[in-house]
Design an enzyme around this catalytic site. Structure first.
Site, PDB file in Angstrom:
ATOM      1  N   GLU A 192      41.357  44.287  40.520  1.00 43.29           N
ATOM      2  CA  GLU A 192      40.050  44.880  40.802  1.00 43.29           C
ATOM      3  C   GLU A 192      39.900  45.333  42.251  1.00 43.29           C
ATOM      4  OE1 GLU A 192      36.913  42.259  39.561  1.00 43.29           O
ATOM      5  OE2 GLU A 192      37.563  42.300  37.474  1.00 43.29           O
TER       6      GLU A 192
ATOM      7  N   ASN B  91      32.542  29.001  30.549  1.00 43.97           N
ATOM      8  CA  ASN B  91      32.134  30.358  30.171  1.00 43.97           C
ATOM      9  C   ASN B  91      32.847  30.749  28.867  1.00 43.97           C
ATOM     10  OD1 ASN B  91      31.634  33.116  29.991  1.00 43.97           O
ATOM     11  ND2 ASN B  91      32.690  33.634  31.889  1.00 43.97           N
TER      12      ASN B  91
ATOM     13  N   CYS C  48      33.881  35.359  35.396  1.00 42.15           N
ATOM     14  CA  CYS C  48      33.923  34.122  36.181  1.00 42.15           C
ATOM     15  C   CYS C  48      35.086  34.106  37.180  1.00 42.15           C
ATOM     16  CB  CYS C  48      33.960  32.904  35.266  1.00 42.15           C
ATOM     17  SG  CYS C  48      35.250  32.945  34.017  1.00 42.15           S
ATOM     18  N   HIS C  49      36.082  34.964  36.983  1.00 42.29           N
ATOM     19  CA  HIS C  49      37.185  35.038  37.945  1.00 42.29           C
ATOM     20  C   HIS C  49      36.715  35.556  39.301  1.00 42.29           C
ATOM     21  CE1 HIS C  49      37.065  38.992  35.987  1.00 42.29           C
ATOM     22  NE2 HIS C  49      37.522  39.481  37.138  1.00 42.29           N
TER      23      HIS C  49
ATOM     24  N   TYR D 241      30.880  29.984  45.022  1.00 44.44           N
ATOM     25  CA  TYR D 241      30.166  29.097  44.104  1.00 44.44           C
ATOM     26  C   TYR D 241      28.744  28.845  44.624  1.00 44.44           C
ATOM     27  CZ  TYR D 241      34.777  28.142  42.090  1.00 44.44           C
ATOM     28  OH  TYR D 241      36.020  28.262  41.499  1.00 44.44           O
TER      29      TYR D 241
END
Length: 168
Positions: free
Chosen positions: A160, A121, A129-130, A98
């Site tokens: 990912e 978002n 945003c994850h 963040y």
């Protein structure tokens, strides 16, 4: 008139809203939000069809970056700068804290404020945003089916390759 289509995924049903020129909303819901009509045939809106196809490819592991146009809606200058910095600079398989995103965005938004921006978002997954995490762990996540936000965030990051696959 905005149109709404859905896609079943490993992390729940994803709903997508298109206004014909941009994707305006990505949600975890199977019913259209107010002001949108359920599309009987997503192919009737080529942009909606493309967004759903790209999301399907993402979950299949064959797409690493979305390229559909998005409309973030009415946002403050700082919010738009933070979401744009996230979209442009944090790629598939990467994470940022963040505080790191606050610095990278060039705004004076504190790290706690970045968390609020991520929660608001309008197009999660597409604007990822994850991928924004706390300095000492995952942080929060308001995406996913109700009550499964962090489980969803962990799954997305594992998918990912940004986190090792959970043993449990």
């Amino acid at each position: 008139m905005s149109v709404f289509g859905t896609l079943a995924t490993p992390v729940g049903v994803i709903g997508v809203v298109s206004d014909g020129t941009a994707i305006t909303r990505v949600t975890w819901r199977s019913t259209p939000p107010e002001g949108s009509a359920l599309s009987a045939d997503p192919a009737g809106d080529p942009l909606l069809a493309e967004a759903l196809a790209q999301l399907g490819a993402y979950f299949a592991g064959t797409l690493r970056r979305f390229d559909v146009p998005v409309d973030l809606g009415a946002q403050t200058v700082a919010t738009r700068a933070v979401l744009t910095a996230l979209w442009e600079t944090v790629g598939h398989g990467e994470t940022i804290t963040y505080g790191g995103l606050a610095a990278r965005s060039g705004t004076e938004v504190p790290a706690r404020g970045i968390g609020s921006i991520m929660g608001a978002n309008p197009v999660p997954l597409i604007v990822p945003c994850h991928r924004v995490v706390a300095g000492d762990g995952l942080g929060g996540y308001s995406g996913g089916d109700a009550g499964h936000g962090l489980e969803t965030k962990r799954w997305l990051l594992e998918h990912e390759g940004a986190l090792p696959t959970s043993l449990f």
